[in-house]
Every structure is written in structure tokens, then in C-alpha cells.
Design a protein around this motif. Sequence first.
Motif, PDB file in Angstrom:
ATOM      1  N   PHE A 245       5.102   8.077  23.244  1.00 47.42           N
ATOM      2  CA  PHE A 245       3.925   9.055  23.783  1.00 47.42           C
ATOM      3  C   PHE A 245       3.015   9.352  22.633  1.00 47.42           C
ATOM      4  O   PHE A 245       3.148   9.229  21.618  1.00 47.42           O
ATOM      5  N   ARG A 246       1.876   9.632  23.270  1.00 46.21           N
ATOM      6  CA  ARG A 246       0.819  10.236  22.273  1.00 46.21           C
ATOM      7  C   ARG A 246       0.250  11.504  22.735  1.00 46.21           C
ATOM      8  O   ARG A 246       0.271  11.933  23.845  1.00 46.21           O
ATOM      9  N   THR A 247       0.423  12.539  21.380  1.00 45.78           N
ATOM     10  CA  THR A 247      -0.136  13.778  21.875  1.00 45.78           C
ATOM     11  C   THR A 247      -1.340  13.888  20.710  1.00 45.78           C
ATOM     12  O   THR A 247      -1.049  13.726  19.418  1.00 45.78           O
ATOM     13  N   SER A 248      -2.556  14.013  21.128  1.00 44.15           N
ATOM     14  CA  SER A 248      -3.616  13.846  20.321  1.00 44.15           C
ATOM     15  C   SER A 248      -3.629  12.874  19.427  1.00 44.15           C
ATOM     16  O   SER A 248      -3.537  11.696  19.906  1.00 44.15           O
ATOM     17  N   VAL A 252       4.468   9.367  19.062  1.00 44.12           N
ATOM     18  CA  VAL A 252       5.859   9.591  18.879  1.00 44.12           C
ATOM     19  C   VAL A 252       6.984   8.490  19.630  1.00 44.12           C
ATOM     20  O   VAL A 252       6.199   7.895  20.568  1.00 44.12           O
ATOM     21  N   THR A 253       7.769   7.921  18.838  1.00 38.97           N
ATOM     22  CA  THR A 253       8.614   6.847  19.469  1.00 38.97           C
ATOM     23  C   THR A 253      10.056   7.497  19.103  1.00 38.97           C
ATOM     24  O   THR A 253      10.539   7.768  18.166  1.00 38.97           O
ATOM     25  N   ILE A 254      10.760   7.311  20.494  1.00 40.68           N
ATOM     26  CA  ILE A 254      12.033   7.680  20.467  1.00 40.68           C
ATOM     27  C   ILE A 254      12.879   6.537  20.915  1.00 40.68           C
ATOM     28  O   ILE A 254      12.456   5.999  21.997  1.00 40.68           O
ATOM     29  N   GLU A 255      13.976   6.123  20.431  1.00 42.97           N
ATOM     30  CA  GLU A 255      14.809   5.109  20.833  1.00 42.97           C
ATOM     31  C   GLU A 255      16.305   5.500  20.891  1.00 42.97           C
ATOM     32  O   GLU A 255      17.058   6.123  19.930  1.00 42.97           O
ATOM     33  N   GLN A 278      14.041  14.090  28.285  1.00 43.93           N
ATOM     34  CA  GLN A 278      14.229  15.588  27.702  1.00 43.93           C
ATOM     35  C   GLN A 278      13.759  15.872  26.330  1.00 43.93           C
ATOM     36  O   GLN A 278      13.290  16.845  26.135  1.00 43.93           O
ATOM     37  N   LEU A 279      14.506  14.992  25.516  1.00 45.02           N
ATOM     38  CA  LEU A 279      14.024  15.055  24.134  1.00 45.02           C
ATOM     39  C   LEU A 279      12.524  15.004  23.877  1.00 45.02           C
ATOM     40  O   LEU A 279      11.783  15.598  23.358  1.00 45.02           O
ATOM     41  N   ALA A 280      11.930  13.751  24.674  1.00 46.03           N
ATOM     42  CA  ALA A 280      10.494  13.699  24.505  1.00 46.03           C
ATOM     43  C   ALA A 280       9.918  14.935  24.914  1.00 46.03           C
ATOM     44  O   ALA A 280       8.737  15.463  24.230  1.00 46.03           O
ATOM     45  N   GLN A 281      10.010  15.422  26.009  1.00 45.92           N
ATOM     46  CA  GLN A 281       9.337  16.700  26.404  1.00 45.92           C
ATOM     47  C   GLN A 281       9.471  17.881  25.566  1.00 45.92           C
ATOM     48  O   GLN A 281       8.580  18.816  25.065  1.00 45.92           O
ATOM     49  N   ALA A 282      10.845  17.937  25.014  1.00 40.17           N
ATOM     50  CA  ALA A 282      11.176  19.004  24.005  1.00 40.17           C
ATOM     51  C   ALA A 282      10.222  18.932  22.674  1.00 40.17           C
ATOM     52  O   ALA A 282       9.701  19.778  22.021  1.00 40.17           O
ATOM     53  N   LEU A 283       9.947  17.470  22.113  1.00 38.42           N
ATOM     54  CA  LEU A 283       9.187  17.057  20.980  1.00 38.42           C
ATOM     55  C   LEU A 283       7.552  17.567  21.458  1.00 38.42           C
ATOM     56  O   LEU A 283       6.850  17.919  20.506  1.00 38.42           O
ATOM     57  N   VAL A 284       7.164  17.328  22.788  1.00 35.06           N
ATOM     58  CA  VAL A 284       5.777  17.722  23.191  1.00 35.06           C
ATOM     59  C   VAL A 284       5.469  19.060  22.997  1.00 35.06           C
ATOM     60  O   VAL A 284       4.478  19.514  22.403  1.00 35.06           O
ATOM     61  N   GLU A 285       6.656  19.800  23.437  1.00 31.94           N
ATOM     62  CA  GLU A 285       6.318  21.195  23.315  1.00 31.94           C
ATOM     63  C   GLU A 285       6.551  21.742  21.851  1.00 31.94           C
ATOM     64  O   GLU A 285       5.688  22.737  21.545  1.00 31.94           O
TER      65      GLU A 285
END
Length: 289
Positions: A245-248, A252-255, A278-285
Motif C-alpha cells: 500500500f501507498r501512503t503519500s 509499505v510492503t508486508i509479506e 489488520q497489520l497493514a491498517q495498524a501501520l497506516v494509523e
Amino acid sequence: MQRKAVRRRALPGVAMLTALVAGVTGLTGCTETSSPGTTTDAKAGGSTVAPAQPGKYRNLPAPCKAVDAKRLRVMLPADESLTNQQREQLYAGTADASYDADRRVGCRWTAQTPSETRLLSVGFERVVSYDRATASDDDKARQVYVRRLTDAHLPFPGATATPSPPAASASTGGAPAAPPSPTGSPGGSPTGSPGAGPGAGPGPTAAPELGSRVLEGLGNEAYIEDKLSPAGTTAPQSRTVRTVFRTSNVIVTIEYSVQPSQPGVVPSSVETQDRVRQLAQALVERFND
């Protein structure tokens, strides 16, 4: 004598008048040459474009500390035989080699038990545009994201074709041509059970395959890949789920990979994807804080 005196008196006045006229003409000549305003227009920036602002993020978080300990214990259950020191070492993770911690960093974890092996990796990449007159940092980051989306062979956002859990089509029943196995992937890929192996069940209770797809509501844009290794008579099947996913201006890459020790055990698509999301959403926050 008087004529000479008159001439001498008139000369200063004529000279002064001539000088004034010359000064005025010279002044008007300057104003005429400078009236187009080439320098002032250049200073005003009429024909130039202001460079784009830098990206939102100027640095990256420490990758091995980006995932909280509670979540790590859920995603990477440790073997009961490990000592406290070994557990701490497991959950501390191993940082990837990086030559520029402000541009690209990553961390990986490995947990082994008698029944399975689980691997998790998290990577951050901060994208910088070296020519902000043509593209901002965010624009460059989106180009990187789109390139990865293309490599994953996934459609661009905007299409409404989002795969749904195939188990719902089993209720259509009746006509044999309508639901001829929407639950199965091309090439007979499994749907959550060993499939055609000896002793396999009939399949109505098989877990659905969510598959790879574009995600919504995760950062600025995101996608998920779900890959299951081919079934074999002796080799167990492993499942690897990757989310990007991209934030600005950060990618971020999760495997996350689950590798059973015994054949015939297929890791759940729903559970594996759910933990990654769930981990990806936590990193976005975390980035938004």
C-alpha cells in the motif's frame, strides 16, 4: 559691448534648456526600453512553474519496532520449548541491510514449531522525486506503486470486479452449467482443502479462497496477493500473502507466509489475509499519527 554681454547671458539659459530636453528624451528613452518588463516579468514568475512541495514523510520508522509485540505473538506463535531469551530474540526481528535508512528499510521474523513455520517481513520505501518541476514525491511514489500493481497482474483501481468468496455460489444449485465450480481456481488450485488427494472430503465445507485483488480503504491505494504453492503427494502446501500500500510518498510492503510441516494441511486464505490486513491498517494509523 552690450551685444556681447547679452549673448553671454543668453548662452547659459540655452545650454540649460538643451540639457533639460536631452535629459527628458534620455529619460523617456529608458522608460521605453524597459517598458516591456522582461526582467520584472521574469521575477514575477510569469513563465516559470513553482516546484512541487516535498512529500509528507521525510524519514521512516524503525522497521523492527513498527509491529507491536502483541500482534507479533499472534502472527508468529513461538514454540513452547523456547526460553525467554530465545523468544525475545525471535520477536526482536532481523533488520534488512540498508545503505540509506531514510529511503529504504525492512525487518523480518521467523517462528518455527513442530507443526509449521511462519515468516513475516515488513518493508518501507520513501520515494523522492529528483525533478519536482515535473513530478512531486507523491507522483513518483504512485508511479512506483502502479509498476508493482502491474507486475502483480492486477487491474487498476476503478473496476468493480472484486472477487467475492466463492462459497456463496454453491446455493444456486440446479442447473449444472451455471455453477460448474466457481469455487475452484484455474488449473485445479485448492480452495482450502487438499482437494483430490486420497481421503479428501467432498468439499462443501472447504474454506473460500479470497484471491489476489485491489483493496480499498487502506492508505491512498493498496492491493493484496495470495499465492498457494501447488499440491503434492509429499510436499506440504504453503501460503504467502503480500500486501502493498501507498501512503503519500511511502510504499509499505508486508509479506506473511505460513508453511505447514505435514502435507494435506492447507493454510486458511481468510485467516492469513485477515492478519495481514489488520497489520497493514495498524501501520497506516501509525503513519497518520
